[in-house]
Structure formats: C-alpha cells, structure tokens
Write an enzyme that holds these catalytic residues in place. Structure first.
Site, PDB file in Angstrom:
ATOM      1  N   PHE A 156       0.996  -1.342  -0.119  1.00  0.00           N
ATOM      2  CA  PHE A 156       0.258  -0.033  -0.160  1.00  0.00           C
ATOM      3  C   PHE A 156       1.126   1.287  -0.210  1.00  0.00           C
ATOM      4  O   PHE A 156       0.506   2.117  -0.471  1.00  0.00           O
ATOM      5  CB  PHE A 156      -0.859   0.498   1.058  1.00  0.00           C
ATOM      6  CG  PHE A 156      -0.345   0.160   2.815  1.00  0.00           C
ATOM      7  CD1 PHE A 156      -0.268   1.811   3.120  1.00  0.00           C
ATOM      8  CD2 PHE A 156       0.275  -0.624   3.857  1.00  0.00           C
ATOM      9  CE1 PHE A 156       0.811   1.997   4.098  1.00  0.00           C
ATOM     10  CE2 PHE A 156       0.542  -0.105   4.609  1.00  0.00           C
ATOM     11  CZ  PHE A 156       1.219   0.787   4.996  1.00  0.00           C
ATOM     12  N   LYS A 180      -1.636  -6.876  -9.647  1.00  0.00           N
ATOM     13  CA  LYS A 180      -2.518  -7.313  -8.158  1.00  0.00           C
ATOM     14  C   LYS A 180      -1.787  -5.840  -7.517  1.00  0.00           C
ATOM     15  O   LYS A 180      -0.821  -6.227  -6.373  1.00  0.00           O
ATOM     16  CB  LYS A 180      -2.483  -8.542  -7.818  1.00  0.00           C
ATOM     17  CG  LYS A 180      -4.133  -7.907  -6.814  1.00  0.00           C
ATOM     18  CD  LYS A 180      -3.613  -9.539  -5.535  1.00  0.00           C
ATOM     19  CE  LYS A 180      -2.949  -8.583  -4.174  1.00  0.00           C
ATOM     20  NZ  LYS A 180      -3.922  -7.081  -4.221  1.00  0.00           N
ATOM     21  N   GLU A 183      -5.143  -3.908  -2.423  1.00  0.00           N
ATOM     22  CA  GLU A 183      -6.665  -3.568  -2.220  1.00  0.00           C
ATOM     23  C   GLU A 183      -7.075  -1.521  -1.136  1.00  0.00           C
ATOM     24  O   GLU A 183      -7.699  -1.661  -1.703  1.00  0.00           O
ATOM     25  CB  GLU A 183      -7.351  -5.025  -1.322  1.00  0.00           C
ATOM     26  CG  GLU A 183      -7.070  -4.725  -0.040  1.00  0.00           C
ATOM     27  CD  GLU A 183      -5.790  -5.886  -0.072  1.00  0.00           C
ATOM     28  OE1 GLU A 183      -4.692  -5.610  -0.558  1.00  0.00           O
ATOM     29  OE2 GLU A 183      -5.156  -6.406   1.174  1.00  0.00           O
ATOM     30  N   SER A 233       4.945  -7.090   2.570  1.00  0.00           N
ATOM     31  CA  SER A 233       5.796  -7.278   4.490  1.00  0.00           C
ATOM     32  C   SER A 233       6.395  -8.328   3.799  1.00  0.00           C
ATOM     33  O   SER A 233       6.385  -8.968   3.433  1.00  0.00           O
ATOM     34  CB  SER A 233       4.861  -7.604   6.087  1.00  0.00           C
ATOM     35  OG  SER A 233       3.495  -8.483   5.152  1.00  0.00           O
ATOM     36  N   CYS A 288       9.623   1.652   3.588  1.00  0.00           N
ATOM     37  CA  CYS A 288      10.894   0.602   3.121  1.00  0.00           C
ATOM     38  C   CYS A 288      12.187   1.162   3.392  1.00  0.00           C
ATOM     39  O   CYS A 288      12.776   0.575   4.120  1.00  0.00           O
ATOM     40  CB  CYS A 288      11.037  -1.370   2.586  1.00  0.00           C
ATOM     41  SG  CYS A 288      11.097   0.067   1.089  1.00  0.00           S
ATOM     42  N   GLU A 390       9.484  -3.930  12.274  1.00  0.00           N
ATOM     43  CA  GLU A 390       9.202  -3.110  11.455  1.00  0.00           C
ATOM     44  C   GLU A 390       7.719  -2.396  12.416  1.00  0.00           C
ATOM     45  O   GLU A 390       6.546  -2.983  12.392  1.00  0.00           O
ATOM     46  CB  GLU A 390       8.581  -3.396  10.641  1.00  0.00           C
ATOM     47  CG  GLU A 390       7.955  -2.120   9.356  1.00  0.00           C
ATOM     48  CD  GLU A 390       8.395  -2.750   8.047  1.00  0.00           C
ATOM     49  OE1 GLU A 390       7.786  -4.162   8.026  1.00  0.00           O
ATOM     50  OE2 GLU A 390       8.534  -2.483   7.083  1.00  0.00           O
TER      51      GLU A 390
END
Ligand code: NAD
Length: 506
Positions: A156, A180, A183, A233, A288, A390
């Site tokens: 995301f 993809k 979402e 992740s 990240c 994280e």
C-alpha cells in the site's frame, strides 16, 4: 469513525484492454486517510477474475513478443510523456488514497517515471553476448527471450511507484503483465493503466486484477504465470517466495525492514537532525527505507537527541489533500494507526523512554483522518519489540551505543537487512560501516539510500527473498531467459558447388 460517501464506486478490472466488472461478491473500502471518507470499493476477487486476466495476457503475449524491441521501447517513450503530462493528477490521486503529502507523492511519481526512462533503453539493455571461434569454426551467442505472463503484487505504501518498479521493465522485455495493486490503494494504478493504453500498448499486454489473499493464491498457482514480483511485508514475501517457487515460478519478493542510522560523534549534528527527521517521519514512516532506528555513538546523543526532539515536535501534521501543506500526513487506515499505537504502548511498557509522544496529535484529530504525530523513544534496548519489529509508522527508536563496533553489532542481530546509514566525517568510520554492516543498501551521510531505477533494490536477509532484485540490470535478468546458440558451418564437399559470396581458398 468512517464516513461513507455516495460517490464511492467499485473498482473495475483491466482485462484485454477493457475495464470490466469483477466476479467478486465482497469488497474492501478504500479510504481518504485525511478525512476517513470511503472513496472507492476494491473487489476482493479470486481465481475467476485472475483466470480471465491471464487468458487475455497470454493471448497478447504471443503477438507482443514478436514486436521488434525498438517498437516496444517507443511505447515506453510515449508512456513516459503521458506520465509527465498527467504527473500532477497522479500525485493527487496518490495523496488522496494514501495520505502522503503532495511533495512526497510527486517525488514518488517521479521515481516511478525514472523506471520508465530506464525501460526506454531496452534495446541495449536486452542485448546478449557473442563470441566467434570458441572452438575451431564454432561461434557462440546468447539471446534474451521474454518469459511469458508475469505478475506483480504490490504493497500500500507507494501506490504508483512500486508497481512502476515492475511492469515497465517486464513489458519492454516482451512479457505481458497482470498487476494486483494493494487493495488499500488501487486507484493510482488504475489511472496509470489508462495511460498505457493511450501510449499504444496492445490490449491485454497490461492487465489489472483486484483482491487479497485469494487473488494472490490464484496468481501463485496459475500454471501460465511464469514470474512473480512481490513487494510487501516479510511474512507475505516469504510465503509468496516459498509457494511461488514450489509452483515452478521465478519469484523476487521484497519484504519489510528496520533501517539503522548510526550517528558518530564527529557528524555534522545540524544536518544529521534534518536528515534523521526526514528519514524517520517522511511519508509518515510508511517507507521500507525509513530510518526507524537511530544509534548515536558515544557523546553524539547528548547534542543530537534534544535537537531532534525539539525539531520533530514542531512538525505540522494534518490533512494532505486540501489547501494546507503539512509536514506529515495521516497513516493509511485506522486499522494501521491502531497497530502503530499499540506498538508505541508496548515500547513504553517494555521500558523505553518516550521523548516525543505523537499520540497527542492522534487524540486531537481522532474524529477525522488517521493521524499520529512523530514519536521518539530514547534509551531503547536491542531486545525490545520496538527495536526488533518493523513499526511502519512515524516512530523512531534510539538505541545508544558506546562504539561503532557496538552499533554494528546491533545491526547484526536484526533479522532484516534493507538499508543502513552512517552520519560521520570520518572516512575510516564510513568504510568500516560500509564493509561490515549487515544490510544491502548503505548510505554514507544519505538519509534514505533508495537506489535510482538503473540500480537494483538490493535488500538482504528477511528484507528480500529470491536471487534477482527488482530494478536495474537484475530486473532485466529477472524478466528474461537466456538462450545460448552454438553454430558451426561446414565447408562444402561438393567441388561443383559455387558459393556466390564466399569461395574457399583452394
Ligand atoms: P502486505 O504484505 O500486507 O501486503 C502486500 C500485498 O500482499 C498486498 O497486495 C496484499 O493484498 C497481499 N497480501 C496481504 N496479505 C496476504 C496473505 N495473507 N496472503 C497473500 N497475499 C497477501 O504489505 P503492506 O502492508 O501492503 O505494505 C507494507 C509492507 O511492505 C512493509 O512491511 C514494507 O516494509 C514493505 N515494503 C517493502 C519494500 C521493499 O522494497 N523491501 C518496499 C515497499 C514496502
């Protein structure tokens, strides 16, 4: 609190060059994190949607792989021009669905465009190698072929940029692609999908499906998908790498991170404070490559920490898609905000000292978006959850170290290995750090050492699963397979044979 909007529409799939409805019965809400308003609904599609997309992608691949490489590059040149023409609109879309400030969103779109610029050079990037006379009268060459249908699964935190790490390179190598998006943030990729069609990309070469685990599992298991690029992740990266490779696919899977920033006593403190603040709290810490763990060495902490707390405490936090221009925007969702807040609570419980508490800002703006202010923990210890895990929010933990060696040891215990940075004026300290720190992307007086498009994104340890990283020359290798041809031509035995071009010596 969530305000639903009458304008929230269901996202469509891009299949074979057309926007079509999903077969999904369930939908997930997409928020404007600045207001909490629902702005779209993502269909949580699965195998049926994916099968349609892969069928279209495979059909398109059969023609696309025959298109000369220079013509494929020309589509990318047009795509780049369209991205530039629509730059502001895309950046605003990123801000609206993700919450980044506009300058952050613009910078991320620019980084994505740079991958397209890189892909424009595909005729030379895809060249093979050749050598004559590897044995007597035998020549040898390697040629790069595309793989077929490739798939990308995105996180995301960079709605436009991370997907752009993947498909421009895959497509110009001659593959077709099924993306993809996350979402949580599907809209920017949909806007960009339209531009690819306008750039002249044949229908079906680029497709978009929507969903979560079911859709990902369908990608992993589909026999026609040859390669998967994943960014997200660590838990999911590992899952996709293990299952994707078990299904015979190539997989590059970039995972989570905990990036250390070491500050030596000889560092320029003023510059370091600015860089540390930008690295830890830029994009609300949802990066990240965010510097989420500061390790001041020796007396560096005495000056650094008070200045950092004072400066970070002045950062403005607020809605990003209006007229105001805050230093930091909201987190992506209430669920994520609550997760970050619970980690802050854990840090306090485990005994770290809260030097700056961003939860006060969260409380002040609780009824609107998903806000959290910059948070700094001092005197954190390597065994604490906030140091090991994280957090992916605007939370910086400070572990004080006695020496550079001690600081490097903290890194060695970290299971991740994306980025690490040193602030120093000593070439020797910088060299020691660069050689020995246990991470794949190193910054020397650079707060966020994220490589440009023509270098690979070289995460180590649990920050990457696979052999070939995303972007750069490794990206080209990942999306192509080499064919080696060895050739020998015999001298004609027939004396009456007359080669019109070349005649043997006798
Ligand atoms: P995530 O792992 O939750 O989701 C990433 C993708 O995986 C999404 O498309 C999602 O639909 C899918 N997914 C989620 N759960 C799944 C499941 N159980 N099975 C199969 N698929 C599933 O990650 P996120 O929260 O969207 O993104 C944040 C993470 O991404 C952070 O850990 C961050 O460090 C990481 N990230 C890494 C890099 C890098 O280059 N290493 C870059 C950007 C983000």
């Amino acid at each position: 609190m969530v305000a639903t909007s009458a304008t929230a529409t269901k996202c469509q799939l891009l299949i074979g060059g057309k926007w079509v409805n999903s077969d999904a019965t369930e939908h997930q809400e997409v928020y404007n994190p600045s207001t909490g308003e629902v702005i779209a609904l993502t269909p949580m599609g699965g195998r049926k949607d994916l099968d349609r997309a892969v069928e279209a992608a495979h059909k398109a691949f059969l023609d696309w792989k025959e298109v000369p490489v220079v013509e494929r590059a020309r589509v990318m040149f047009k795509f780049k021009a369209l991205l530039e023409a629509n730059y502001e609109e895309i950046a605003r879309c990123v801000t609206r669905e993700h919450g980044k400030t506009l300058p952050e969103a613009r910078a991320s779109v620019q980084r994505g465009i740079e991958v397209v610029e890189f892909a424009c050079g595909i005729p030379s990037l895809m060249m093979g190698e050749s050598m004559e006379n590897i044995a007597r009268n035998v020549d040898c060459e390697t040629i790069r072929h595309p793989l077929g249908v490739c798939a990308g699964i995105a996180p995301f935190n960079f709605p436009a940029m991370v997907p752009l790490w993947m498909y421009p390179i895959a497509i110009t190598c001659g593959n077709s692609f099924v993306l993809k998006p996350s979402e949580k943030v599907p809209l920017s990729s949909m806007m960009i999908g339209d531009l690819l069609s306008q750039a002249g990309l044949p229908d079906g070469v680029f497709n978009i499906v929507h969903g979560g685990k079911d859709c990902v599992d369908a990608i992993i298991e589909h026999p026609m998908i040859k390669a998967i690029s994943f960014v997200g992740s660590t838990t999911i990266a590992k899952y996709i790498y293990q299952n994707g490779t078990a299904h015979g696919k190539r997989v590059q899977a970039a995972g989570g991170a905990k990036n250390h920033i070491i500050i030596m006593p000889d560092a320029d403190i003023e510059q370091t404070v600015q860089a540390l603040q930008a690295s830890a709290f830029g994009c609300a810490g949802e990066r990240c490559m965010a510097g989420s763990l500061a390790i001041p060495v020796g007396e560096a902490a005495e000056e650094l920490i008070p200045q950092l707390v004072a400066s970070s405490g002045k950062m403005s936090v607020g809605p990003t898609d209006g007229d105001s221009n805050p230093d930091m925007g909201p987190l992506v969702s209430r669920e994520h905000l609550n997760k970050v807040k619970s980690l802050i609570e854990k840090g306090a419980k485990e005994g770290a000292a809260i030097a700056l508490d961003g939860r006060e800002i969260a409380a002040a703006k609780a009824d609107k978006g998903f806000f959290l202010g910059p948070t700094i923990f001092d005197h954190a210890k390597p065994e604490m959850t906030i140091v090991k895990e994280e957090i992916f929010g605007p939370v910086l933990s400070v572990v004080r170290a006695r020496t550079l060696e001690d600081a490097i040891e903290v890194g060695k215990k970290c299971p991740y290995g994306n980025g690490a940075v040193i602030y120093t004026n000593s070439g020797r300290s910088a060299r020691e750090f660069k050689r020995h720190f246990n991470a794949g992307m190193i910054g020397v007086n650079v707060g966020v050492p994220a490589p440009m498009a023509w270098f690979p994104f070289t995460g180590w340890n649990n920050s990457f699963f696979g052999d070939l990283h995303i972007q750069g020359s490794e990206g080209i290798q990942f999306y192509t397979q080499q064919k080696m041809t060895m050739t020998r031509w015999f001298e004609p035995k027939n004396a009456s044979f007359q080669d019109p071009i070349w005649k043997p010596k006798n």
